[in-house]
Design a protein around this motif. Structure first.
Motif, PDB file in Angstrom:
ATOM      1  N   THR A 255       0.850  -1.192   0.000  1.00 27.03           N
ATOM      2  CA  THR A 255       0.000   0.000   0.000  1.00 27.03           C
ATOM      3  C   THR A 255       0.885   1.241   0.000  1.00 27.03           C
TER       4      THR A 255
ATOM      5  N   MET B 144      -5.840 -11.427  -7.331  1.00 26.07           N
ATOM      6  CA  MET B 144      -5.624 -10.396  -8.342  1.00 26.07           C
ATOM      7  C   MET B 144      -6.007 -10.966  -9.700  1.00 26.07           C
TER       8      MET B 144
ATOM      9  N   GLU C 288      -0.461  -4.950 -12.699  1.00 25.15           N
ATOM     10  CA  GLU C 288      -1.035  -4.830 -11.356  1.00 25.15           C
ATOM     11  C   GLU C 288       0.036  -4.486 -10.314  1.00 25.15           C
TER      12      GLU C 288
ATOM     13  N   ILE D 172      -0.431  -0.982  -8.207  1.00 24.15           N
ATOM     14  CA  ILE D 172      -1.076  -1.126  -6.902  1.00 24.15           C
ATOM     15  C   ILE D 172      -0.599   0.003  -5.990  1.00 24.15           C
TER      16      ILE D 172
ATOM     17  N   LEU E 288      -4.744   1.601  -8.220  1.00 23.26           N
ATOM     18  CA  LEU E 288      -5.242   0.224  -8.144  1.00 23.26           C
ATOM     19  C   LEU E 288      -5.207  -0.188  -6.683  1.00 23.26           C
ATOM     20  N   SER E 289      -6.333  -0.715  -6.210  1.00 21.25           N
ATOM     21  CA  SER E 289      -6.414  -1.032  -4.788  1.00 21.25           C
ATOM     22  C   SER E 289      -7.200  -2.316  -4.586  1.00 21.25           C
ATOM     23  N   THR E 290      -6.988  -2.940  -3.421  1.00 27.01           N
ATOM     24  CA  THR E 290      -7.786  -4.113  -3.067  1.00 27.01           C
ATOM     25  C   THR E 290      -8.570  -3.854  -1.786  1.00 27.01           C
TER      26      THR E 290
END
Ligand code: NAP
Length: 317
Positions: A53, A125, A131, A135, A139-141
């Motif tokens: 992150t 993913m 990716e 990220i 781009l995030s999860t």
């Protein structure tokens, strides 16, 4: 070969849960040995998911926010200060059938009176090469973590389960428009979640589509979509993409040894970090598919350390 030193506690995994357990067990004079993982581009590296992150704004104590990797470096330094020792390797095999428990790093064996498992989980993913580059840069999860950065923007959420719908709904608090991209023509999510999404004017659904490329050099500026029915491609200009296609706990090492639920998360006794094996404790995302936050992982790491310390006292008087 020399017999391995009998450790009081081995901690496997070094995200917020493992490192908090390390701080607490180190301060309890247990001199923990942390098998922290190997540097890699995935979340099972030293420091865990926060290493992937950028800015963390919701970890209490940092009113200006802190970068994820810096936060984890601080956790580690704090554990080291009190005597935690680190092996920058991956545990490759465990045997918890008798005490002391045995853990291997390839051919090297380590033994310990107690074990804390904190191997975490990883977000699934799409498997696109870009990716890794993007990220943390659009781009995030994790919508809870990063939604705030997308105020007034158009973003995409990929997936069709409860997570995707929940994240999309949450993201409408910030974004002007949220496009849910789903590979089929119906959601897997529960009816109530679907109804919530369908009635939200900020949400549009793009059916029968997969993301075949995330566009942008240093930050996301769009996605390429491929229609799963006719194979046609199109571009959707968005500044953020949230991948919400599920998580997997990192529990392969414990298959057939520790109790797991049907999705592979370790099962701990309610209100504690005890696993089905006395003397083996689990904390953080490896046993939590509900909250998945750094602060809740850290909290359960503290619980695991206290559970371990108390249990060891009952063993050695
Ligand atoms: P999930 O239920 O496994 O759904 C994953 C979704 O992602 C599915 O719609 C799947 O499509 C799609 N998907 C998977 N791989 C993909 C790929 N490579 N490309 C594109 N799409 C892909 O995972 P989840 O939503 O994270 O939920 C996990 C569990 O937690 C579920 O039991 C869920 O009910 C629960 N949960 C509950 C709540 C809540 O109650 N508040 C919130 C979040 C999660 P297909 O449908 O085509 O397979």
């Amino acid at each position: 070969m020399n017999a391995p030193q009998n450790e009081r506690v081995i901690i496997i995994g070094s995200g917020p849960a493992g490192l908090t357990a390390a701080i607490y067990t180190a301060r309890a004079n247990l001199s923990p040995l942390v098998i922290e993982g190997e540097p890699s581009s995935t979340s099972d590296q030293p420091g865990g998911q926060l290493m992937l992150t950028t800015e963390v704004e919701n970890f209490p104590g940092f009113p200006e926010g802190i970068m994820g990797p810096e936060l984890m470096t601080n956790f580690r330094a704090q554990a080291e200060r009190f005597g935690a020792r680190f092996l920058t390797e991956k545990a490759t095999r465990v045997d918890f059938s008798a005490r002391p428990f045995r853990v291997w790093v390839r051919d090297t064996e380590y033994i310990a009176d107690s074990i804390i498992v904190s191997t975490g989980a990883r977000s699934l993913m799409l498997g696109l090469p870009e990716e890794q580059r993007l990220i943390g840069h659009g781009l995030s999860t994790c919508a809870t973590c990063d939604g705030f950065f997308f105020r007034g923007q158009h973003i995409a959420v990929v997936g069709g389960g409860d997570s995707a719908i929940e994240e999309a709904t949450f993201l409408t608090k910030f974004a002007d428009k949220v496009s849910i991209i789903h590979r089929r023509d119906e959601f897997r999510a529960s009816k109530i979640m679907q109804d919530r999404a369908f009635s939200n004017p900020k949400i549009e659904v793009i059916w029968n589509s997969t993301v075949t490329a995330v566009l942008g050099e240093s930050k996301v500026d769009g996605v390429e979509l491929t229609n799963t029915v006719d194979g046609s491609t199109s571009t959707l200009p968005v500044t953020g993409v949230f991948i919400a296609i599920g998580h997997r706990p990192n529990t392969d090492l414990f298959a057939g040894i520790l109790d797991m639920d049907e999705t592979g998360y370790l099962v701990t006794e309610a209100g504690s970090t005890r696993t089905n094996i006395e003397g083996v404790f689990a904390c953080g995302d490896v046993q939590d598919h509900t909250y998945r936050q750094a602060i809740t992982a850290a909290g359960s790491g503290c619980m695991a350390a206290i559970d371990t310390e108390r249990w060891l006292e009952t063993q050695h008087g």
